[in-house]
Write an enzyme that holds these catalytic residues in place. Structure first.
Site, PDB file in Angstrom:
ATOM      1  N   CYS A 160      -0.693   3.222 -10.667  1.00  0.00           N
ATOM      2  CA  CYS A 160      -1.644   2.364  -9.941  1.00  0.00           C
ATOM      3  C   CYS A 160      -3.118   2.696 -10.176  1.00  0.00           C
ATOM      4  CB  CYS A 160      -1.320   2.401  -8.453  1.00  0.00           C
ATOM      5  SG  CYS A 160       0.264   1.629  -8.081  1.00  0.00           S
ATOM      6  N   PHE A 198      -7.392  13.573   0.929  1.00  0.00           N
ATOM      7  CA  PHE A 198      -7.515  13.038  -0.423  1.00  0.00           C
ATOM      8  C   PHE A 198      -8.769  13.507  -1.158  1.00  0.00           C
ATOM      9  CE2 PHE A 198      -6.237   9.777  -3.515  1.00  0.00           C
ATOM     10  CZ  PHE A 198      -4.883   9.974  -3.427  1.00  0.00           C
ATOM     11  N   ILE A 199      -9.217  14.730  -0.848  1.00  0.00           N
ATOM     12  CA  ILE A 199     -10.338  15.280  -1.614  1.00  0.00           C
ATOM     13  C   ILE A 199      -9.914  16.630  -2.207  1.00  0.00           C
ATOM     14  CG2 ILE A 199     -12.342  14.043  -0.682  1.00  0.00           C
ATOM     15  CD1 ILE A 199     -12.708  16.360   1.322  1.00  0.00           C
ATOM     16  N   PHE A 217       0.802  -1.221   0.000  1.00  0.00           N
ATOM     17  CA  PHE A 217       0.000   0.000   0.000  1.00  0.00           C
ATOM     18  C   PHE A 217       0.840   1.279   0.000  1.00  0.00           C
ATOM     19  CE2 PHE A 217      -2.656  -3.345   1.761  1.00  0.00           C
ATOM     20  CZ  PHE A 217      -3.863  -3.149   1.108  1.00  0.00           C
ATOM     21  N   ARG A 247       4.280   7.574 -15.360  1.00  0.00           N
ATOM     22  CA  ARG A 247       3.254   6.674 -15.900  1.00  0.00           C
ATOM     23  C   ARG A 247       1.867   7.296 -15.725  1.00  0.00           C
ATOM     24  NH1 ARG A 247       5.447   1.037 -13.322  1.00  0.00           N
ATOM     25  NH2 ARG A 247       6.089   2.434 -11.644  1.00  0.00           N
ATOM     26  N   GLU A 294       4.153   6.262  -3.837  1.00  0.00           N
ATOM     27  CA  GLU A 294       5.370   6.867  -4.376  1.00  0.00           C
ATOM     28  C   GLU A 294       5.477   8.285  -3.830  1.00  0.00           C
ATOM     29  OE1 GLU A 294       5.586   6.502  -8.648  1.00  0.00           O
ATOM     30  OE2 GLU A 294       5.136   4.378  -8.503  1.00  0.00           O
ATOM     31  N   GLY A 337      -3.196  10.130 -11.873  1.00  0.00           N
ATOM     32  CA  GLY A 337      -2.376   9.393 -12.831  1.00  0.00           C
ATOM     33  C   GLY A 337      -1.563   8.375 -12.071  1.00  0.00           C
ATOM     34  N   LYS A 366      -4.716   2.077 -13.794  1.00  0.00           N
ATOM     35  CA  LYS A 366      -4.720   0.670 -14.226  1.00  0.00           C
ATOM     36  C   LYS A 366      -5.512  -0.202 -13.257  1.00  0.00           C
ATOM     37  CE  LYS A 366      -0.559  -1.439 -12.169  1.00  0.00           C
ATOM     38  NZ  LYS A 366      -1.143  -2.291 -11.164  1.00  0.00           N
TER      39      LYS A 366
HETATM   40  P1  NAD Z   1       7.991  -1.293 -11.766  1.00  0.00           P
HETATM   41  O1  NAD Z   1       7.497  -1.340 -13.155  1.00  0.00           O
HETATM   42  O2  NAD Z   1       8.581  -0.030 -11.230  1.00  0.00           O
HETATM   43  O3  NAD Z   1       9.087  -2.437 -11.548  1.00  0.00           O
HETATM   44  C1  NAD Z   1       8.925  -3.772 -11.914  1.00  0.00           C
HETATM   45  C2  NAD Z   1      10.309  -4.402 -12.036  1.00  0.00           C
HETATM   46  O4  NAD Z   1      10.143  -5.819 -12.186  1.00  0.00           O
HETATM   47  C3  NAD Z   1      11.097  -3.933 -13.250  1.00  0.00           C
HETATM   48  O5  NAD Z   1      12.366  -3.458 -12.861  1.00  0.00           O
HETATM   49  C4  NAD Z   1      11.203  -5.188 -14.141  1.00  0.00           C
HETATM   50  O6  NAD Z   1      12.383  -5.254 -14.895  1.00  0.00           O
HETATM   51  C5  NAD Z   1      11.133  -6.272 -13.102  1.00  0.00           C
HETATM   52  N1  NAD Z   1      10.749  -7.609 -13.606  1.00  0.00           N
HETATM   53  C6  NAD Z   1       9.775  -7.920 -14.478  1.00  0.00           C
HETATM   54  N2  NAD Z   1       9.729  -9.250 -14.670  1.00  0.00           N
HETATM   55  C7  NAD Z   1      10.693  -9.785 -13.892  1.00  0.00           C
HETATM   56  C8  NAD Z   1      11.128 -11.117 -13.633  1.00  0.00           C
HETATM   57  N3  NAD Z   1      10.559 -12.167 -14.221  1.00  0.00           N
HETATM   58  N4  NAD Z   1      12.162 -11.292 -12.783  1.00  0.00           N
HETATM   59  C9  NAD Z   1      12.752 -10.248 -12.183  1.00  0.00           C
HETATM   60  N5  NAD Z   1      12.367  -8.957 -12.381  1.00  0.00           N
HETATM   61  C10 NAD Z   1      11.354  -8.743 -13.221  1.00  0.00           C
HETATM   62  O7  NAD Z   1       6.781  -1.775 -10.868  1.00  0.00           O
HETATM   63  P2  NAD Z   1       6.299  -1.162  -9.460  1.00  0.00           P
HETATM   64  O8  NAD Z   1       5.763   0.195  -9.639  1.00  0.00           O
HETATM   65  O9  NAD Z   1       7.339  -1.430  -8.440  1.00  0.00           O
HETATM   66  O10 NAD Z   1       5.050  -2.126  -9.164  1.00  0.00           O
HETATM   67  C11 NAD Z   1       5.206  -3.490  -8.870  1.00  0.00           C
HETATM   68  C12 NAD Z   1       3.857  -4.038  -8.433  1.00  0.00           C
HETATM   69  O11 NAD Z   1       3.455  -3.416  -7.212  1.00  0.00           O
HETATM   70  C13 NAD Z   1       2.724  -3.785  -9.422  1.00  0.00           C
HETATM   71  O12 NAD Z   1       1.820  -4.856  -9.370  1.00  0.00           O
HETATM   72  C14 NAD Z   1       2.053  -2.538  -8.863  1.00  0.00           C
HETATM   73  O13 NAD Z   1       0.699  -2.438  -9.239  1.00  0.00           O
HETATM   74  C15 NAD Z   1       2.193  -2.763  -7.379  1.00  0.00           C
HETATM   75  N6  NAD Z   1       2.225  -1.531  -6.569  1.00  0.00           N
HETATM   76  C16 NAD Z   1       2.889  -0.433  -7.032  1.00  0.00           C
HETATM   77  C17 NAD Z   1       2.930   0.711  -6.233  1.00  0.00           C
HETATM   78  C18 NAD Z   1       3.628   1.951  -6.718  1.00  0.00           C
HETATM   79  O14 NAD Z   1       3.403   3.010  -6.130  1.00  0.00           O
HETATM   80  N7  NAD Z   1       4.447   1.885  -7.754  1.00  0.00           N
HETATM   81  C19 NAD Z   1       2.326   0.726  -4.974  1.00  0.00           C
HETATM   82  C20 NAD Z   1       1.693  -0.436  -4.526  1.00  0.00           C
HETATM   83  C21 NAD Z   1       1.645  -1.573  -5.336  1.00  0.00           C
END
Ligand code: NAD
Length: 433
Positions: A260, A249-250, A149, A327, A152, A257, A263
């Site tokens: 998360c 958050f309002i 949770f 993103r 960023e 954007g 999508k």
């Molecule tokens: P990201 O795109 O920043 O990073 C994903 C990483 O995984 C990349 O570096 C990629 O090269 C690597 N990867 C892909 N396939 C791989 C494999 N088979 N083996 C090893 N590495 C591999 O993604 P993120 O923003 O960290 O998000 C990760 C997950 O967490 C997503 O499901 C997202 O929805 C969720 N999430 C993201 C956030 C956020 O704020 N970014 C917050 C909570 C949950």
């Protein structure tokens, strides 16, 4: 404990670094060789406050980076899957990376392992991972769902002091191991909630859908406020005082954007698919898409439909402050629309210039400083509320801009003050009389 973290993105890196900081030995794995090589040299591929110092403090000590998944799996008792689940063209979450990581883990396991799914995945994915891995692995495996949770921009603080930790699974032993791992992070008394895997997976989507709904709701109220001469800031304060609503958050703006909310809302809609309709979440998404066009409409209503002789300064490109993540940033829609209407763009962002350059390539003039972006510009457009934009030198802005016009997509200035300073000032949902 010995941990492997598969995926070194925003979630994997923060989670790995924080677990190392609390005394665990963490091996972070990625398929991106360049990223791993940089991380080994102490170069952090993303901008996230406090992350660099955390990684540098633990690097070569309890934190290591590799592309060798098999070695990392063999050395670990708990393996986290934190790879991306981007949106597919049909709106569904793309599980290709999660399933491929699960397959690779299963193929190299040499003992019983606890595999923790941290990626945001549709309900039922943990069961799918379990089935897949059981078919391949020669040793038993336990799958736990542990959605993340963090936000960023404050990811390290969020991870270190989470509002809650959600663990989904029915293997009591594995749950106890994870409770122990998370113990240092719940000393503040915030709860660690244990539930079944499906509910854990749903909790993550439901949380993001709720947050996205709050934003689209206040943006819709802002549109109404503009039509009826009310001020959404006053309205926001008034409704936020109701404890059932709350003040958080309002804030209206140019839409949500990031990697998360957009999508995840669409993945929920796609997940429901033929089983049930989700008219509320469909509307949340539609309102957000409309909101992303609001500044271009204001710009064209001020300057006219043809913007071919115009130059605009854009302050803020990342989808929110304190991150370099571009993103689904609303700035992309705005800049593309401005370019489409023939305008030229001078852009500046305190943290996201490198990421932005990958998106707009040569079509945008990238500036090194905020005031440089104003040179030759007909107006200033604010897309992201970075702190350094909040108290600028207004006289200087007025002197450099061709016209004293500001379109503020984040309501960071006071309309009355802007009028008094001699600006033509547009913001979101506020009464400018
Ligand atoms: P990201 O795109 O920043 O990073 C994903 C990483 O995984 C990349 O570096 C990629 O090269 C690597 N990867 C892909 N396939 C791989 C494999 N088979 N083996 C090893 N590495 C591999 O993604 P993120 O923003 O960290 O998000 C990760 C997950 O967490 C997503 O499901 C997202 O929805 C969720 N999430 C993201 C956030 C956020 O704020 N970014 C917050 C909570 C949950």
């Amino acid at each position: 404990m010995n941990l492997a973290m598969i995926g070194t993105g925003y979630v994997g890196l923060v989670t790995g670094a924080c677990f190392a900081e609390s005394g665990n030995s963490v091996c972070c794995v990625d398929i991106d060789e360049g990223r791993i090589a940089a991380l080994r040299d102490g170069k952090i591929p993303i901008y996230e406050p406090k992350l660099e110092e955390l990684i540098l403090r633990n690097l070569h000590n309890r934190l290591s980076f590799t592309t060798d998944l098999a070695a990392a799996v063999k050395a670990s008792t708990i393996i986290f899957i934190a790879v991306g689940t981007p949106q597919r063209p049909d709106g569904k979450a793309n599980l290709e990376y999660v399933l491929s990581a699960a397959e690779s883990i299963a193929a190299t396991m040499d003992d019983h392992k606890i595999v923790v799914s941290k990626s945001t995945v549709p309900v039922g994915t943990a069961s799918r991972i379990a089935d897949l891995m059981t078919k391949i692995a020669t040793h038993p495996v336990t799958i736990i769902s542990n959605p993340e949770f963090l936000k960023e921009g404050s990811a390290v603080d969020d991870f270190m002091k989470p509002d809650r930790i959600v663990l989904g699974g029915n293997d009591a032993e594995a749950i106890e191991v994870l409770k122990k791992l998370y113990e240092p992070f719940v000393r503040n008394g915030n709860p660690l909630v244990v539930m079944d895997r499906r509910s854990a997976e749903m909790s993550k989507y439901a949380a993001n859908a709720m947050l996205a709904t709050k934003i689209s709701f206040i943006n819709e109220i802002a549109t109404l406020c503009e039509q009826f001469g009310a001020d959404v800031d006053q309205v926001r304060r008034a409704i936020g005082l109701d404890r059932r609503i709350g003040p958080h958050f309002i804030f209206p703006g140019i839409g949500y954007g990031g990697s998360c909310f957009p999508k995840d809302v669409r993945a929920l809609i796609a997940m429901a698919d033929a089983r049930c309709e989700l008219p509320l979440l469909e509307a949340v998404d539609q309102v957000n898409e409309r909101q992303k066009r609001i500044l271009i409409e204001k710009v064209r209503s001020h300057f006219g439909a043809d913007l071919s002789s115009r130059t605009f300064a854009v302050w803020g490109l990342s989808f929110k402050p304190h991150t370099d993540d571009m993103r689904e940033a609303p700035s992309i829609n705005l800049i593309e629309a401005l370019l489409g209407h023939g305008a030229s763009i001078n852009a500046f962002d305190p943290g996201a210039m490198t990421q932005a350059q990958r998106i707009f390539d040569g079509s945008v003039n990238y500036c090194h400083r905020s005031y440089e972006a104003l040179e030759g510009a007909d107006a200033l457009l604010i897309c992201t509320e970075w702190d350094e934009f909040r108290s600028p030198e207004f006289q200087r802005i007025k002197k450099i801009l061709r016209n004293p016009v500001i379109f503020d997509g984040r309501n960071i200035f006071d309309p009355a003050e802007m009028k008094q300073r001699g600006f033509i000032y547009y913001s979101i949902g506020r009464n400018h009389d």
